[in-house]
Design a protein around this motif. Sequence first.
Motif, PDB file in Angstrom:
ATOM      1  N   LYS A  86      77.625   7.533  23.265  1.00 19.31           N
ATOM      2  CA  LYS A  86      78.814   6.686  23.085  1.00 19.31           C
ATOM      3  C   LYS A  86      79.250   6.674  21.615  1.00 19.31           C
ATOM      4  O   LYS A  86      80.447   6.632  21.301  1.00 19.31           O
ATOM      5  CB  LYS A  86      78.515   5.263  23.566  1.00 19.31           C
ATOM      6  CG  LYS A  86      79.660   4.263  23.383  1.00 19.31           C
ATOM      7  CD  LYS A  86      80.886   4.655  24.214  1.00 19.31           C
ATOM      8  CE  LYS A  86      81.994   3.612  24.070  1.00 19.31           C
ATOM      9  NZ  LYS A  86      81.740   2.418  24.882  1.00 19.31           N
ATOM     10  N   ALA A  87      78.293   6.753  20.697  1.00 16.60           N
ATOM     11  CA  ALA A  87      78.611   6.736  19.270  1.00 16.60           C
ATOM     12  C   ALA A  87      79.375   7.986  18.825  1.00 16.60           C
ATOM     13  O   ALA A  87      80.000   7.990  17.765  1.00 16.60           O
ATOM     14  CB  ALA A  87      77.326   6.599  18.452  1.00 16.60           C
ATOM     15  N   LEU A  88      79.354   9.049  19.645  1.00  9.88           N
ATOM     16  CA  LEU A  88      80.055  10.289  19.309  1.00  9.88           C
ATOM     17  C   LEU A  88      81.498  10.298  19.805  1.00  9.88           C
ATOM     18  O   LEU A  88      82.217  11.274  19.593  1.00  9.88           O
ATOM     19  CB  LEU A  88      79.304  11.487  19.907  1.00  9.88           C
ATOM     20  CG  LEU A  88      77.903  11.748  19.338  1.00  9.88           C
ATOM     21  CD1 LEU A  88      77.243  12.909  20.071  1.00  9.88           C
ATOM     22  CD2 LEU A  88      77.973  12.035  17.844  1.00  9.88           C
ATOM     23  N   GLY A  89      81.907   9.237  20.457  1.00 17.87           N
ATOM     24  CA  GLY A  89      83.278   9.155  20.956  1.00 17.87           C
ATOM     25  C   GLY A  89      83.711   7.718  21.120  1.00 17.87           C
ATOM     26  O   GLY A  89      83.058   6.780  20.639  1.00 17.87           O
ATOM     27  N   ASP A  90      84.827   7.551  21.823  1.00 18.61           N
ATOM     28  CA  ASP A  90      85.359   6.208  22.081  1.00 18.61           C
ATOM     29  C   ASP A  90      85.075   5.753  23.509  1.00 18.61           C
ATOM     30  O   ASP A  90      84.933   4.555  23.760  1.00 18.61           O
ATOM     31  CB  ASP A  90      86.873   6.188  21.842  1.00 18.61           C
ATOM     32  CG  ASP A  90      87.235   6.610  20.427  1.00 18.61           C
ATOM     33  OD1 ASP A  90      86.793   5.936  19.484  1.00 18.61           O
ATOM     34  OD2 ASP A  90      87.932   7.635  20.269  1.00 18.61           O
ATOM     35  N   LYS A 130     103.790   5.664  15.535  1.00 11.28           N
ATOM     36  CA  LYS A 130     103.349   6.963  16.025  1.00 11.28           C
ATOM     37  C   LYS A 130     102.273   7.549  15.103  1.00 11.28           C
ATOM     38  O   LYS A 130     101.315   8.157  15.558  1.00 11.28           O
ATOM     39  CB  LYS A 130     104.527   7.935  16.105  1.00 11.28           C
ATOM     40  CG  LYS A 130     105.521   7.622  17.204  1.00 11.28           C
ATOM     41  CD  LYS A 130     104.911   7.735  18.579  1.00 11.28           C
ATOM     42  CE  LYS A 130     104.542   9.153  18.931  1.00 11.28           C
ATOM     43  NZ  LYS A 130     104.053   9.282  20.322  1.00 11.28           N
ATOM     44  N   LYS A 131     102.431   7.316  13.806  1.00  7.85           N
ATOM     45  CA  LYS A 131     101.466   7.865  12.873  1.00  7.85           C
ATOM     46  C   LYS A 131     100.100   7.203  13.034  1.00  7.85           C
ATOM     47  O   LYS A 131      99.066   7.834  12.891  1.00  7.85           O
ATOM     48  CB  LYS A 131     101.977   7.671  11.454  1.00  7.85           C
ATOM     49  CG  LYS A 131     101.055   8.283  10.395  1.00  7.85           C
ATOM     50  CD  LYS A 131     101.602   8.069   9.011  1.00  7.85           C
ATOM     51  CE  LYS A 131     100.651   8.664   7.974  1.00  7.85           C
ATOM     52  NZ  LYS A 131     101.150   8.442   6.598  1.00  7.85           N
ATOM     53  N   CYS A 132     100.109   5.893  13.354  1.00  9.79           N
ATOM     54  CA  CYS A 132      98.866   5.143  13.448  1.00  9.79           C
ATOM     55  C   CYS A 132      98.123   5.398  14.761  1.00  9.79           C
ATOM     56  O   CYS A 132      96.936   5.111  14.862  1.00  9.79           O
ATOM     57  CB  CYS A 132      99.135   3.645  13.308  1.00  9.79           C
ATOM     58  SG  CYS A 132      99.682   3.195  11.643  1.00  9.79           S
ATOM     59  N   GLU A 133      98.835   5.871  15.780  1.00  6.90           N
ATOM     60  CA  GLU A 133      98.186   6.122  17.053  1.00  6.90           C
ATOM     61  C   GLU A 133      97.149   7.236  16.911  1.00  6.90           C
ATOM     62  O   GLU A 133      97.395   8.253  16.289  1.00  6.90           O
ATOM     63  CB  GLU A 133      99.222   6.516  18.106  1.00  6.90           C
ATOM     64  CG  GLU A 133     100.074   5.336  18.583  1.00  6.90           C
ATOM     65  CD  GLU A 133     101.086   5.772  19.626  1.00  6.90           C
ATOM     66  OE1 GLU A 133     101.144   6.986  19.925  1.00  6.90           O
ATOM     67  OE2 GLU A 133     101.826   4.915  20.106  1.00  6.90           O
ATOM     68  N   LYS A 134      95.986   7.020  17.506  1.00  6.90           N
ATOM     69  CA  LYS A 134      94.901   7.991  17.411  1.00  6.90           C
ATOM     70  C   LYS A 134      94.377   8.303  18.798  1.00  6.90           C
ATOM     71  O   LYS A 134      94.174   7.403  19.610  1.00  6.90           O
ATOM     72  CB  LYS A 134      93.772   7.417  16.549  1.00  6.90           C
ATOM     73  CG  LYS A 134      92.581   8.350  16.392  1.00  6.90           C
ATOM     74  CD  LYS A 134      91.480   7.664  15.597  1.00  6.90           C
ATOM     75  CE  LYS A 134      90.241   8.555  15.510  1.00  6.90           C
ATOM     76  NZ  LYS A 134      89.132   7.879  14.789  1.00  6.90           N
TER      77      LYS A 134
END
Length: 423
Positions: free
Chosen positions: A88-92, A58-62
């Motif tokens: 696109k570089a400003l997000g996922d 849970k901690k690693c989820e982003k």
Amino acid sequence: MEFDSSSSIWDGVYYHSHLFGGLMLTAALLGLSSSYFGGLGSSYLPYMLSDLGFFYKKKCEKKRIRVYMDGCFDLMHYGHANALRQAKALGDELVVGVVSDEEIVANKGPPVLSMEERLALVSGLKWVDEVIANAPYAITEKFMNSLFNEHKIDYIIHGDDPCLLPDGTDAYALAKTAGRYKQIKRTEGVSSTDIVGRILSSLKDAEACENHDNISSLPVDDHKESQSNSSHISQFLPTSRRIVQFSNGKGPGPNARVVYIDGAFDLFHAGHVEILRSARQLGDFLLVGIHTDQIVSEHRGKGHPIMHLHERSLSVLACSYVDEVIIGAPWEVTRDMVTTFNISLVVHGTVAESNSLLAGESDPYAVPKSMGIFRMLDSLKNITTTSVAQRIVANHDAYLKRNAKKAESEKKYYAEKVHVSGD
């Protein structure tokens, strides 16, 4: 196991999982050697460690950041592609809104390409994850709420050049007020307005040539006639960094099936996207040869190409189906080329410009044909560079008016331009 974010105990476990994990592991180890904790023993250790893994997971989820950028994307060019690359570089995940034909007519004038063609071009870019058709020209409160709530958009993106509505207001004012707006750097040296100007200028040049093809008829405009043709020369300054940014940076594997296709790829359009998609499906790696300006001019006449070599190369590199390009490919596919690039198949579309061979010129595909590695591909769209130019000629007056209006705003932008850092 459900994670209750409202519980202060579990919040502590979540945010300090390293401390909690150490305590739990110590307790488990003590349980192995004594009767601590009321009989806690080795039989319980796997379950405890399993639960511990949950908290680390849970901690690693982003949360994935979703960004939105819209545009008309008419006469798609490398400037559009670079804007979407920066977005696109400003997000996922990048969601792109393609403005409807009706909205373009109301705010800018008639579009050259249809909605279907513009959707094909945007969807074919390597940085685009989702597309929203018939987006509004202005970010209204209703549409903005739809972006935030239905499409889960985190930020709305636009270039540093102003985007004003007919009444003079900022089309992105609401997004800025909401604190959900981010800005990217405009790509210098190209715009749809500039390209329309180049087309009109090139057709006027071609009109003066004898035995020109059927797109040479063009009404005379005194104002345009007085303008220097140099105003339509590309202002793009290519850099190695830009090419690297557009490139995949990967070569074919040792056993990859390399497919080769070449051409001018001038005024990159939906027909190009479709033929590149078809070509890519025939192998593992698509290599595209971009002919030099001189070769294109020799075979298509004065005023061609509209876009110069590096501009055309970037447009092709931006396509998601393309793995690599040869910048300045020779007209003839030689045996040495086939060997050097380990080409397994050479293809050519059934729909192309009417390029008759020059006097005494041999078939450029004679070698791959003799090797049995040549194939004609059915072109799914009839659109060509010439047919796009013809649309502009057919609406000559409307595009002159549109360009005159846009030229003033472009002139003002460059006069007031300041340096903006970015890619």
